[in-house]
Design a protein around this motif. Structure first.
Motif, PDB file in Angstrom:
ATOM      1  N   ALA A  74      39.723  28.956  42.310  1.00  0.00           N
ATOM      2  CA  ALA A  74      40.080  30.217  41.650  1.00  0.00           C
ATOM      3  C   ALA A  74      40.777  29.947  40.317  1.00  0.00           C
ATOM      4  N   ARG A  75      41.681  28.976  40.289  1.00  0.00           N
ATOM      5  CA  ARG A  75      42.366  28.641  39.034  1.00  0.00           C
ATOM      6  C   ARG A  75      41.362  28.164  37.984  1.00  0.00           C
ATOM      7  N   GLU A  76      40.416  27.306  38.417  1.00  0.00           N
ATOM      8  CA  GLU A  76      39.419  26.789  37.487  1.00  0.00           C
ATOM      9  C   GLU A  76      38.476  27.895  37.019  1.00  0.00           C
ATOM     10  N   LEU A  77      38.060  28.761  37.933  1.00  0.00           N
ATOM     11  CA  LEU A  77      37.170  29.865  37.564  1.00  0.00           C
ATOM     12  C   LEU A  77      37.850  30.832  36.610  1.00  0.00           C
ATOM     13  N   ALA A  78      39.144  31.089  36.827  1.00  0.00           N
ATOM     14  CA  ALA A  78      39.875  31.993  35.937  1.00  0.00           C
ATOM     15  C   ALA A  78      39.924  31.425  34.521  1.00  0.00           C
ATOM     16  N   ARG A  79      40.017  30.094  34.399  1.00  0.00           N
ATOM     17  CA  ARG A  79      40.004  29.470  33.067  1.00  0.00           C
ATOM     18  C   ARG A  79      38.595  29.456  32.480  1.00  0.00           C
ATOM     19  N   LEU A  80      37.612  29.175  33.337  1.00  0.00           N
ATOM     20  CA  LEU A  80      36.229  29.022  32.885  1.00  0.00           C
ATOM     21  C   LEU A  80      35.565  30.356  32.561  1.00  0.00           C
ATOM     22  N   ARG A  81      35.772  31.367  33.431  1.00  0.00           N
ATOM     23  CA  ARG A  81      35.139  32.682  33.292  1.00  0.00           C
ATOM     24  C   ARG A  81      36.211  33.766  33.428  1.00  0.00           C
ATOM     25  N   PRO A  82      36.965  34.055  32.359  1.00  0.00           N
ATOM     26  CA  PRO A  82      38.058  35.028  32.457  1.00  0.00           C
ATOM     27  C   PRO A  82      37.620  36.408  32.934  1.00  0.00           C
ATOM     28  N   GLY A  83      36.383  36.785  32.704  1.00  0.00           N
ATOM     29  CA  GLY A  83      35.908  38.102  33.120  1.00  0.00           C
ATOM     30  C   GLY A  83      35.429  38.160  34.562  1.00  0.00           C
ATOM     31  N   LEU A  84      35.353  37.021  35.228  1.00  0.00           N
ATOM     32  CA  LEU A  84      34.876  36.970  36.609  1.00  0.00           C
ATOM     33  C   LEU A  84      35.982  37.438  37.551  1.00  0.00           C
ATOM     34  N   ARG A  85      35.688  38.415  38.402  1.00  0.00           N
ATOM     35  CA  ARG A  85      36.663  38.877  39.387  1.00  0.00           C
ATOM     36  C   ARG A  85      36.635  37.943  40.590  1.00  0.00           C
ATOM     37  N   ILE A  86      37.788  37.767  41.221  1.00  0.00           N
ATOM     38  CA  ILE A  86      37.918  36.800  42.304  1.00  0.00           C
ATOM     39  C   ILE A  86      38.578  37.453  43.514  1.00  0.00           C
ATOM     40  N   LEU A  87      38.000  37.202  44.681  1.00  0.00           N
ATOM     41  CA  LEU A  87      38.525  37.732  45.932  1.00  0.00           C
ATOM     42  C   LEU A  87      38.631  36.592  46.938  1.00  0.00           C
ATOM     43  N   ARG A 128      36.500  46.750  40.038  1.00  0.00           N
ATOM     44  CA  ARG A 128      37.170  47.719  39.158  1.00  0.00           C
ATOM     45  C   ARG A 128      38.408  47.110  38.524  1.00  0.00           C
ATOM     46  N   ASP A 129      38.646  45.828  38.787  1.00  0.00           N
ATOM     47  CA  ASP A 129      39.829  45.108  38.308  1.00  0.00           C
ATOM     48  C   ASP A 129      41.114  45.725  38.867  1.00  0.00           C
ATOM     49  N   GLU A 130      41.025  46.158  40.115  1.00  0.00           N
ATOM     50  CA  GLU A 130      42.184  46.701  40.807  1.00  0.00           C
ATOM     51  C   GLU A 130      42.592  45.739  41.924  1.00  0.00           C
ATOM     52  N   PRO A 131      43.881  45.586  42.170  1.00  0.00           N
ATOM     53  CA  PRO A 131      44.320  44.693  43.260  1.00  0.00           C
ATOM     54  C   PRO A 131      43.985  45.292  44.612  1.00  0.00           C
ATOM     55  N   PHE A 132      43.714  44.431  45.584  1.00  0.00           N
ATOM     56  CA  PHE A 132      43.441  44.903  46.937  1.00  0.00           C
ATOM     57  C   PHE A 132      44.327  44.160  47.922  1.00  0.00           C
ATOM     58  N   ILE A 133      45.052  44.916  48.726  1.00  0.00           N
ATOM     59  CA  ILE A 133      45.833  44.366  49.827  1.00  0.00           C
ATOM     60  C   ILE A 133      45.324  45.036  51.086  1.00  0.00           C
ATOM     61  N   TYR A 134      44.879  44.247  52.045  1.00  0.00           N
ATOM     62  CA  TYR A 134      44.347  44.868  53.259  1.00  0.00           C
ATOM     63  C   TYR A 134      45.472  45.652  53.940  1.00  0.00           C
ATOM     64  N   PRO A 135      45.140  46.801  54.524  1.00  0.00           N
ATOM     65  CA  PRO A 135      46.157  47.750  55.001  1.00  0.00           C
ATOM     66  C   PRO A 135      47.228  47.154  55.907  1.00  0.00           C
ATOM     67  N   GLY A 136      46.864  46.241  56.780  1.00  0.00           N
ATOM     68  CA  GLY A 136      47.844  45.693  57.712  1.00  0.00           C
ATOM     69  C   GLY A 136      48.918  44.854  57.059  1.00  0.00           C
ATOM     70  N   ALA A 137      48.703  44.421  55.815  1.00  0.00           N
ATOM     71  CA  ALA A 137      49.662  43.530  55.164  1.00  0.00           C
ATOM     72  C   ALA A 137      50.626  44.246  54.235  1.00  0.00           C
ATOM     73  N   GLU A 138      50.318  45.476  53.878  1.00  0.00           N
ATOM     74  CA  GLU A 138      51.094  46.151  52.843  1.00  0.00           C
ATOM     75  C   GLU A 138      52.581  46.232  53.169  1.00  0.00           C
ATOM     76  N   THR A 139      52.905  46.728  54.358  1.00  0.00           N
ATOM     77  CA  THR A 139      54.304  46.923  54.707  1.00  0.00           C
ATOM     78  C   THR A 139      55.066  45.611  54.697  1.00  0.00           C
ATOM     79  N   ALA A 140      54.496  44.569  55.326  1.00  0.00           N
ATOM     80  CA  ALA A 140      55.185  43.284  55.405  1.00  0.00           C
ATOM     81  C   ALA A 140      55.377  42.657  54.030  1.00  0.00           C
TER      82      ALA A 140
END
Length: 239
Positions: A74-87, A128-140
């Motif tokens: 992910a770190r390498e991809l973010a440097r190589l392809r800044p427009g690529l979204r990563i999950l 959409r370049d929006e952050p995603f946190i799966y529902p079960g993790a949000e509170t913690a």
């Protein structure tokens, strides 16, 4: 006048287990707006795939893989392809991996245990370049973050540098200092110095404890006694 239909998002799917890739691909290819166009079995293959195809929209990465982990990729991809979204798609479920995924440039983090329920929504959020946190993790996660802010601790810091993490992973995979030096284009003495620094930083005593740490940190997966370890990686190191 009819509006043009947008082509589906082009996805790179990365996991070292072919069966997992097959199942995830079935989920994603079943959606009209998503399409898996490339697969890779480890982080190094993922980086090579991104170099070969600059039209990718999203990379879905497992964390624990041989040669190069999903976080390293992910770190390498973010440097190589800044427009690529990563999950990040992983079996690990804790705040350390979540915050490290964000630092690596990921838009979200989905445990494999809820992939059938949350993965499609996570992909669309990432696109959409929006952050995603799966529902079960949000509170913690929110509680943990607020506790850190109140105590003045901020976000958890990385215990080792990127280079140390790379060496830690290779040591835990069973490579000798000479093999690691050849792979990373450094001397065996430099490898030994990095290894000593890692052990001191993490408060570990030997290779066994280091390997256990690497498993907990998602750098490698536990290997059954009869399994063969992967062949040494053949790739150039990042400076």
């Amino acid at each position: 006048m009819t509006s043009a239909v947008r082509p589906p998002a082009r996805i790179l799917l990365v996991d070292d287990h072919a069966l997992v890739r097959r199942g995830v691909r079935l989920i994603l290819d079943g959606e009209p707006d998503l399409e898996v166009v490339a697969e890779a079995g480890d982080g190094a293959e993922a980086v090579a795939a991104a170099r070969a195809d600059d039209g990718l929209d999203l990379a879905v990465l497992d964390i624990a893989m041989p040669r190069m982990t999903g976080l390293q990729a992910a770190r390498e991809l973010a440097r190589l392809r800044p427009g690529l979204r990563i999950l990040m798609l992983t079996m690990y479920d804790n705040e350390e991996y979540f915050f490290e995924a964000l630092r690596a440039g990921a838009n979200g983090y989905v445990p494999k245990s809820v992939a059938d329920r949350d993965l499609v929504e996570a992909c669309r959020s990432a696109l959409r370049d929006e952050p995603f946190i799966y529902p079960g993790a949000e509170t913690a996660l929110i509680r943990s973050y607020l506790d850190r802010v109140r105590s003045g601790a901020g976000l958890p810091e990385r215990p080792v540098t990127e280079r140390e993490e790379e060496i830690l992973k290779l040591v835990a995979e069973g490579h000798t200092s000479k093999e690691i030096g050849d792979l990373l284009f450094i001397s065996p003495k430099t490898v030994e110095r990095h290894r000593a620094n890692i052990l001191q930083k993490l408060g570990l005593r030997d290779r066994l404890e280091l390997t256990r740490y690497a498993i907990r940190a998602g750098l490698i997966e536990p290997w059954p006694p009869t399994a063969r370890r992967p062949a040494p990686p053949c790739r150039a190191a990042t400076p």
